[in-house]
Scaffold this active site. Structure first.
Site, PDB file in Angstrom:
ATOM      1  N   SER A 263      -7.261 -14.045 -15.245  1.00  0.00           N
ATOM      2  CA  SER A 263      -8.101 -13.260 -16.171  1.00  0.00           C
ATOM      3  C   SER A 263      -8.677 -14.186 -17.232  1.00  0.00           C
ATOM      4  CB  SER A 263      -7.252 -12.189 -16.862  1.00  0.00           C
ATOM      5  OG  SER A 263      -7.996 -11.571 -17.891  1.00  0.00           O
TER       6      SER A 263
ATOM      7  N   TYR B  73       0.211  -9.800 -21.571  1.00  0.00           N
ATOM      8  CA  TYR B  73      -0.610  -9.866 -20.349  1.00  0.00           C
ATOM      9  C   TYR B  73      -1.362 -11.192 -20.300  1.00  0.00           C
ATOM     10  CZ  TYR B  73      -4.788  -8.765 -17.501  1.00  0.00           C
ATOM     11  OH  TYR B  73      -5.825  -8.782 -16.595  1.00  0.00           O
TER      12      TYR B  73
HETATM   13  P1  NAP Z   1      -6.907  -1.406 -11.031  1.00  0.00           P
HETATM   14  O1  NAP Z   1      -8.277  -0.884 -10.744  1.00  0.00           O
HETATM   15  O2  NAP Z   1      -6.086  -0.730 -12.073  1.00  0.00           O
HETATM   16  O3  NAP Z   1      -6.095  -1.472  -9.640  1.00  0.00           O
HETATM   17  C1  NAP Z   1      -4.785  -1.920  -9.679  1.00  0.00           C
HETATM   18  C2  NAP Z   1      -4.288  -2.122  -8.267  1.00  0.00           C
HETATM   19  O4  NAP Z   1      -3.023  -2.788  -8.335  1.00  0.00           O
HETATM   20  C3  NAP Z   1      -4.053  -0.817  -7.539  1.00  0.00           C
HETATM   21  O5  NAP Z   1      -4.295  -1.034  -6.167  1.00  0.00           O
HETATM   22  C4  NAP Z   1      -2.573  -0.568  -7.806  1.00  0.00           C
HETATM   23  O6  NAP Z   1      -1.928   0.241  -6.819  1.00  0.00           O
HETATM   24  C5  NAP Z   1      -2.040  -1.969  -7.748  1.00  0.00           C
HETATM   25  N1  NAP Z   1      -0.777  -2.150  -8.448  1.00  0.00           N
HETATM   26  C6  NAP Z   1      -0.487  -1.868  -9.746  1.00  0.00           C
HETATM   27  N2  NAP Z   1       0.783  -2.180 -10.015  1.00  0.00           N
HETATM   28  C7  NAP Z   1       1.312  -2.669  -8.864  1.00  0.00           C
HETATM   29  C8  NAP Z   1       2.598  -3.108  -8.487  1.00  0.00           C
HETATM   30  N3  NAP Z   1       3.613  -3.151  -9.367  1.00  0.00           N
HETATM   31  N4  NAP Z   1       2.798  -3.496  -7.212  1.00  0.00           N
HETATM   32  C9  NAP Z   1       1.788  -3.455  -6.301  1.00  0.00           C
HETATM   33  N5  NAP Z   1       0.553  -3.043  -6.606  1.00  0.00           N
HETATM   34  C10 NAP Z   1       0.328  -2.644  -7.868  1.00  0.00           C
HETATM   35  O7  NAP Z   1      -6.962  -2.939 -11.484  1.00  0.00           O
HETATM   36  P2  NAP Z   1      -8.097  -4.060 -11.384  1.00  0.00           P
HETATM   37  O8  NAP Z   1      -8.893  -3.997 -12.623  1.00  0.00           O
HETATM   38  O9  NAP Z   1      -8.762  -4.027 -10.076  1.00  0.00           O
HETATM   39  O10 NAP Z   1      -7.182  -5.354 -11.515  1.00  0.00           O
HETATM   40  C11 NAP Z   1      -6.853  -6.180 -10.419  1.00  0.00           C
HETATM   41  C12 NAP Z   1      -6.481  -7.547 -10.955  1.00  0.00           C
HETATM   42  O11 NAP Z   1      -7.581  -8.060 -11.697  1.00  0.00           O
HETATM   43  C13 NAP Z   1      -5.281  -7.542 -11.898  1.00  0.00           C
HETATM   44  O12 NAP Z   1      -4.482  -8.671 -11.648  1.00  0.00           O
HETATM   45  C14 NAP Z   1      -5.921  -7.665 -13.268  1.00  0.00           C
HETATM   46  O13 NAP Z   1      -5.069  -8.280 -14.200  1.00  0.00           O
HETATM   47  C15 NAP Z   1      -7.120  -8.536 -12.946  1.00  0.00           C
HETATM   48  N6  NAP Z   1      -8.192  -8.457 -13.931  1.00  0.00           N
HETATM   49  C16 NAP Z   1      -8.880  -7.307 -14.134  1.00  0.00           C
HETATM   50  C17 NAP Z   1      -9.889  -7.282 -15.092  1.00  0.00           C
HETATM   51  C18 NAP Z   1     -10.699  -6.054 -15.391  1.00  0.00           C
HETATM   52  O14 NAP Z   1     -11.436  -6.030 -16.391  1.00  0.00           O
HETATM   53  N7  NAP Z   1     -10.623  -5.007 -14.572  1.00  0.00           N
HETATM   54  C19 NAP Z   1     -10.177  -8.436 -15.835  1.00  0.00           C
HETATM   55  C20 NAP Z   1      -9.452  -9.587 -15.599  1.00  0.00           C
HETATM   56  C21 NAP Z   1      -8.456  -9.585 -14.638  1.00  0.00           C
HETATM   57  P3  NAP Z   1      -1.907   1.875  -6.933  1.00  0.00           P
HETATM   58  O15 NAP Z   1      -3.294   2.320  -6.512  1.00  0.00           O
HETATM   59  O16 NAP Z   1      -0.846   2.296  -5.964  1.00  0.00           O
HETATM   60  O17 NAP Z   1      -1.609   2.209  -8.353  1.00  0.00           O
END
Ligand code: NAP
Length: 263
Positions: A158, A172
């Site tokens: 991130s 985080y």
């Molecule tokens: P998201 O839309 O909230 O989706 C989260 C995903 O992770 C879902 O598939 C969820 O499964 C799964 N998950 C959550 N906790 C888990 C666990 N303990 N074990 C296995 N799976 C788990 O998140 P996202 O924004 O796509 O984020 C994905 C990655 O990108 C993360 O590492 C996040 O830190 C990183 N990121 C995101 C952003 C942003 O702005 N969105 C920015 C920087 C980095 P369920 O559907 O079963 O809940």
């Protein structure tokens, strides 16, 4: 894009498709990545935590497009679940060729002074320990030093790792700093044995994760502070992940790729 691992895969081939594991593949960035990897010819292991319906609908879309995949429930913060996840992968016909360490969590916006130790441990167990254990299991299967065929690992870090997320979630941000360091070290450790290891560092991406931080509209609020004047999409991050996995990125190893609109 070209993917050497998938070159013999087509609808009439009997060669098993190589497996790509996407942790947290049911929603957001992980779901977009799973769809694209299936189109590229991988048998996609879609890991999810609780949302079986979302994981099932990603799988259905993949199958409707003629792709291959399967869903695996498992908490990345739980070692027994990770063991079970890799046992299921071992039962498939193909070999593991790709790991996308995408699962990652954050908690309600807060200053460190107000965070409970339970919260901090939960973030670190999931984002750092879980990622390290998944990566270890993947390396044991992919590395040429253990008889594997090599492969590619992409860690979803991130922009928080370089910005620090003050008053929101420094726990985080610190966990993502660890992911950057893992990427740098493992690229050197396993590069000689056929595994490229890279990371993407997304900025403000429009997904559900901001709801978990207590502010679903966070991306819209902060869009004005981004040089490109908008948040990013999950697809824009997934495109970069899949490029890092592809043959077009064959000399990219140990890279931390910022996808943050210039912020
Ligand atoms: P998201 O839309 O909230 O989706 C989260 C995903 O992770 C879902 O598939 C969820 O499964 C799964 N998950 C959550 N906790 C888990 C666990 N303990 N074990 C296995 N799976 C788990 O998140 P996202 O924004 O796509 O984020 C994905 C990655 O990108 C993360 O590492 C996040 O830190 C990183 N990121 C995101 C952003 C942003 O702005 N969105 C920015 C920087 C980095 P369920 O559907 O079963 O809940």
């Amino acid at each position: 894009m070209r993917f050497t691992a998938c070159r013999d895969v087509d609808s009439v081939s009997t060669t098993p498709r190589p497996i790509a594991l996407v942790t947290g593949g049911s929603r957001g960035i992980g779901a977009e990545t799973a769809r694209l990897l299936a189109l590229a010819g991988f048998d996609v292991a879609i890991n999810y935590h609780t949302n079986t319906e979302a994981a099932g609908s990603v799988l259905n879309e993949i199958k409707e497009e003629g792709g291959s995949g399967f869903i695996i429930q498992g908490d990345i913060g739980c070692e027994a679940d990770i063991d079970r996840l890799f046992e299921k992968i071992d039962q498939r016909a193909g070999h593991l060729g790709v790991l996308v360490n995408n699962a990652g969590i954050l908690s309600t916006q807060s200053a460190l002074a107000d965070m409970s130790s339970q919260r901090i441990r939960h973030i670190i167990e999931t984002n750092v320990v879980g990622t390290l254990l998944c990566t270890r299991e993947a390396v044991r299967r992919m590395s040429r030093r253990f008889g594997g065929e090599g492969g590619s690992i992409v860690n979803v870090s991130s922009a928080a790792s370089r910005l620090g997320s003050p008053d929101e979630y420094v726990d985080y941000a610190a966990s993502k700093g660890a992911i950057d360091t893992l990427t740098l070290g493992l690229a050197k450790e396993e590069g000689p044995y056929g595994i490229r290891v890279n990371a993407v560092r997304p900025g403000f991406i429009d997904t559900d994760i901001h709801r978990d931080g207590g502010e679903p509209g966070r991306v819209a609020r902060l869009a004005g502070s981004i040089p490109l004047k908008r948040g990013g999409t999950a697809r824009e991050v997934a495109d970069a992940i899949v490029w890092l996995i592809s043959d077009e990125a064959s000399y990219v190893n140990g890279a931390l790729l910022d996808i943050a609109g210039g912020r």
